[in-house]
Design a protein around this motif. Sequence first.
Motif, PDB file in Angstrom:
ATOM      1  N   ALA A 144     -55.963  37.540  27.314  1.00  0.00           N
ATOM      2  CA  ALA A 144     -56.110  36.041  27.674  1.00  0.00           C
ATOM      3  C   ALA A 144     -56.221  35.261  26.381  1.00  0.00           C
ATOM      4  N   TYR A 145     -56.963  36.024  25.571  1.00  0.00           N
ATOM      5  CA  TYR A 145     -57.537  35.143  24.316  1.00  0.00           C
ATOM      6  C   TYR A 145     -56.242  34.389  23.340  1.00  0.00           C
ATOM      7  N   LYS A 146     -55.283  34.917  23.733  1.00  0.00           N
ATOM      8  CA  LYS A 146     -54.169  34.548  22.939  1.00  0.00           C
ATOM      9  C   LYS A 146     -53.598  33.090  23.031  1.00  0.00           C
ATOM     10  N   ILE A 147     -53.872  32.536  24.066  1.00  0.00           N
ATOM     11  CA  ILE A 147     -53.843  31.016  24.399  1.00  0.00           C
ATOM     12  C   ILE A 147     -54.751  30.211  23.682  1.00  0.00           C
ATOM     13  N   PRO A 148     -55.951  30.764  23.845  1.00  0.00           N
ATOM     14  CA  PRO A 148     -57.149  29.772  23.106  1.00  0.00           C
ATOM     15  C   PRO A 148     -56.971  29.949  21.764  1.00  0.00           C
ATOM     16  N   THR A 149     -56.147  30.962  21.199  1.00  0.00           N
ATOM     17  CA  THR A 149     -55.860  31.159  19.638  1.00  0.00           C
ATOM     18  C   THR A 149     -55.312  29.908  19.002  1.00  0.00           C
ATOM     19  N   ILE A 150     -54.534  29.077  20.099  1.00  0.00           N
ATOM     20  CA  ILE A 150     -53.661  28.126  19.480  1.00  0.00           C
ATOM     21  C   ILE A 150     -54.780  26.734  19.353  1.00  0.00           C
ATOM     22  N   LEU A 151     -55.755  26.795  20.263  1.00  0.00           N
ATOM     23  CA  LEU A 151     -56.764  25.673  19.766  1.00  0.00           C
ATOM     24  C   LEU A 151     -57.686  26.292  18.576  1.00  0.00           C
ATOM     25  N   ASN A 152     -57.875  27.278  18.566  1.00  0.00           N
ATOM     26  CA  ASN A 152     -58.859  27.774  17.561  1.00  0.00           C
ATOM     27  C   ASN A 152     -57.938  27.708  16.143  1.00  0.00           C
ATOM     28  N   VAL A 153     -56.761  28.091  16.077  1.00  0.00           N
ATOM     29  CA  VAL A 153     -56.221  27.879  14.779  1.00  0.00           C
ATOM     30  C   VAL A 153     -55.897  26.573  14.154  1.00  0.00           C
ATOM     31  N   CYS A 154     -55.583  25.893  15.410  1.00  0.00           N
ATOM     32  CA  CYS A 154     -55.174  24.347  14.975  1.00  0.00           C
ATOM     33  C   CYS A 154     -56.479  23.719  14.468  1.00  0.00           C
ATOM     34  N   SER A 155     -57.629  24.243  14.959  1.00  0.00           N
ATOM     35  CA  SER A 155     -58.957  23.570  14.505  1.00  0.00           C
ATOM     36  C   SER A 155     -59.360  24.157  13.163  1.00  0.00           C
ATOM     37  N   MET A 156     -59.305  25.496  13.027  1.00  0.00           N
ATOM     38  CA  MET A 156     -59.577  26.009  11.700  1.00  0.00           C
ATOM     39  C   MET A 156     -58.866  25.705  10.530  1.00  0.00           C
ATOM     40  N   PHE A 157     -57.433  25.363  10.657  1.00  0.00           N
ATOM     41  CA  PHE A 157     -56.737  24.823   9.548  1.00  0.00           C
ATOM     42  C   PHE A 157     -57.644  23.489   8.661  1.00  0.00           C
ATOM     43  N   PHE A 158     -58.105  22.623   9.956  1.00  0.00           N
ATOM     44  CA  PHE A 158     -58.856  21.551   9.407  1.00  0.00           C
ATOM     45  C   PHE A 158     -60.198  22.048   8.872  1.00  0.00           C
ATOM     46  N   ILE A 159     -61.015  22.942   9.422  1.00  0.00           N
ATOM     47  CA  ILE A 159     -62.265  23.300   9.164  1.00  0.00           C
ATOM     48  C   ILE A 159     -62.078  23.889   7.689  1.00  0.00           C
ATOM     49  N   GLN A 160     -60.821  24.740   7.457  1.00  0.00           N
ATOM     50  CA  GLN A 160     -60.903  25.192   6.041  1.00  0.00           C
ATOM     51  C   GLN A 160     -60.937  24.162   5.263  1.00  0.00           C
ATOM     52  N   ALA A 161     -60.149  22.984   5.240  1.00  0.00           N
ATOM     53  CA  ALA A 161     -59.927  21.977   4.375  1.00  0.00           C
ATOM     54  C   ALA A 161     -61.570  21.109   4.284  1.00  0.00           C
ATOM     55  N   TRP A 162     -61.922  21.151   5.572  1.00  0.00           N
ATOM     56  CA  TRP A 162     -63.332  20.452   5.811  1.00  0.00           C
ATOM     57  C   TRP A 162     -64.345  21.392   5.058  1.00  0.00           C
ATOM     58  N   GLN A 163     -64.115  22.895   4.914  1.00  0.00           N
ATOM     59  CA  GLN A 163     -65.169  23.424   4.203  1.00  0.00           C
ATOM     60  C   GLN A 163     -65.318  22.913   2.744  1.00  0.00           C
ATOM     61  N   ILE A 164     -64.117  22.730   1.937  1.00  0.00           N
ATOM     62  CA  ILE A 164     -63.964  22.446   0.734  1.00  0.00           C
ATOM     63  C   ILE A 164     -64.575  20.922   0.581  1.00  0.00           C
ATOM     64  N   SER A 165     -64.475  20.009   1.381  1.00  0.00           N
ATOM     65  CA  SER A 165     -65.003  18.594   1.357  1.00  0.00           C
ATOM     66  C   SER A 165     -66.237  18.638   1.632  1.00  0.00           C
ATOM     67  N   ALA A 166     -67.052  19.290   2.566  1.00  0.00           N
ATOM     68  CA  ALA A 166     -68.353  19.316   2.884  1.00  0.00           C
ATOM     69  C   ALA A 166     -68.852  19.615   1.684  1.00  0.00           C
ATOM     70  N   ILE A 167     -68.840  20.617   0.906  1.00  0.00           N
ATOM     71  CA  ILE A 167     -69.375  21.163  -0.084  1.00  0.00           C
ATOM     72  C   ILE A 167     -69.314  20.216  -1.280  1.00  0.00           C
ATOM     73  N   ALA A 168     -67.909  19.749  -1.439  1.00  0.00           N
ATOM     74  CA  ALA A 168     -67.778  18.789  -2.668  1.00  0.00           C
ATOM     75  C   ALA A 168     -68.592  17.397  -2.703  1.00  0.00           C
ATOM     76  N   GLU A 169     -68.882  16.991  -1.420  1.00  0.00           N
ATOM     77  CA  GLU A 169     -69.295  15.765  -1.124  1.00  0.00           C
ATOM     78  C   GLU A 169     -70.596  15.841  -0.706  1.00  0.00           C
ATOM     79  N   TYR A 170     -71.193  16.857  -0.736  1.00  0.00           N
ATOM     80  CA  TYR A 170     -72.591  17.075  -0.109  1.00  0.00           C
ATOM     81  C   TYR A 170     -73.437  16.128  -0.722  1.00  0.00           C
ATOM     82  N   GLU A 171     -73.604  16.149  -2.227  1.00  0.00           N
ATOM     83  CA  GLU A 171     -74.528  15.446  -2.814  1.00  0.00           C
ATOM     84  C   GLU A 171     -74.151  13.697  -3.158  1.00  0.00           C
TER      85      GLU A 171
END
Length: 485
Positions: free
Chosen positions: A262-289
């Motif tokens: 059953a977790y496989k369908i929520p995987t669609i939402l999770n993965v589509c979110s996580m590719f953005f969050i990976q990019a966000w992880q870089i921007s958040a640290i770079a722009e923190y200051e």
Amino acid sequence: MMRKAQNRMSSSRLRMLSKNAVILGIGNFSSKILVFFLVPLYTNVLSTLEYGNYDLAITTIQLAAPIITVNISDGVMRFLFEKDKSKSDVATIGFRYLSISCVIFAAFLSLCRYIGWPQFLLENTIWILLYYIGFIFQAYACQLAKGLEKVGDICIAGLIGTVTTIALNIVMLLVLKMGIVGFFVANTLGNIFQVIYYAIRLKIWEYIRVRGHVSGELHKEMVTYSAPLILSSLAWSINNSLDKYMVTSFYGADKSGLLAIAYKIPTILNVCSMFFIQAWQISAIAEYESGDSKKFFSKIYIAFNSIVVVGCSGLIFLTRPISKILYAKEFYEAWQYVPFLLISTCFSVSATFIGPLLSANKDSGSMAKSAIMGAITNVVMNYILIKYVGVLGATVATAISSFVIFSMRKHAAKSLLEFKALRNGYISWCILIVQALLEIKYQNYIVGFVGVIAICILNLKNLLELTRHCLLYTSPSPRDISGSR
């Protein structure tokens, strides 16, 4: 003049974030979403009991890895952004911890064989160990690439992992009919081929020293940062997997197999979110200051949340049609567990979005506390709801615990984010809960469609603004060197 300069800076940041998100999205789509389409193969070839056992083994690895590795890979990524730190020392410290963890995990499996528990581990010891090695080193190499801002390589590694995993799954399961062993081999090699690519492209051997001195002060800093994340990762793993263990305890591994699928369908939402969050992880640290980071972070969060709730609503509406395509035979009844798992994913990705901000602030303690409180909530609610409601209760418990984690992280990040504009987000979440309940009880497409329309209208302004920004900031720029450093 100052406003124009700020606008140019904002445009540059948004362009960088957008392009990194697109690049990482391609890699994540390939490595996660395409593998998702192998679900019909799994449900046709494997029984619910076999799939349940395999999923429990992988879940055990995901629980053990953060503890044994001291979650050092996250520390590697964070400290590579520190300009005054030796990149070679950072990478070497991480590599040494992972190497030691392999020995510890092998000893753990040997102990399991000695005491004769559990049977599934006894039958697949070597494959579980190999999967563990591929799993931790793939995560390490990916975090190393993030810290070095080699975004394009993360994308290509994802493509390599996808092709390998899909091809080998088909060969191992359909041609050679290797069953569970084939499943392990295919997914292990998918990770190992990614590690090989990262090693060649990043020239990892230039950063890692097997022997020699590393900075003791840096070692202490990294462990001090990473150690609290052990509890955070462990608690997150408990939050995402405890329901499977408890369902197995109450109803057997076959029901756990239904919950796992059953977790496989929520995987669609999770993965589509996580590719953005990976990019966000870089921007958040770079722009923190930067001077206006709070306003920038808040604007991105509101837009992100709008996309997530619209996607969640749409998937709840499409749960049954997607399940008919993906879930073969007795697996189809798993559809009823999907709606609240989708809502849980909605809450958890919102909490995950806040994580990089706390990471940039080196506030790993708050991340750990929130995840621990979520895990405690999960244990209590799972016991109560599974016992009195059944397997469906496990999905509700997971959603509740995910919301607890979000709430605590929201409080911890109050100095980094403006949450005044989150009212529409809370209303959207309430609508999603009602939509999920009605879908499970009445299975009525008209009622579900009304929920989708309501969510879209509520978030229309944010979606239109996001579309405008994407059109403005995803155009090529010669000054943008993302992915090519």
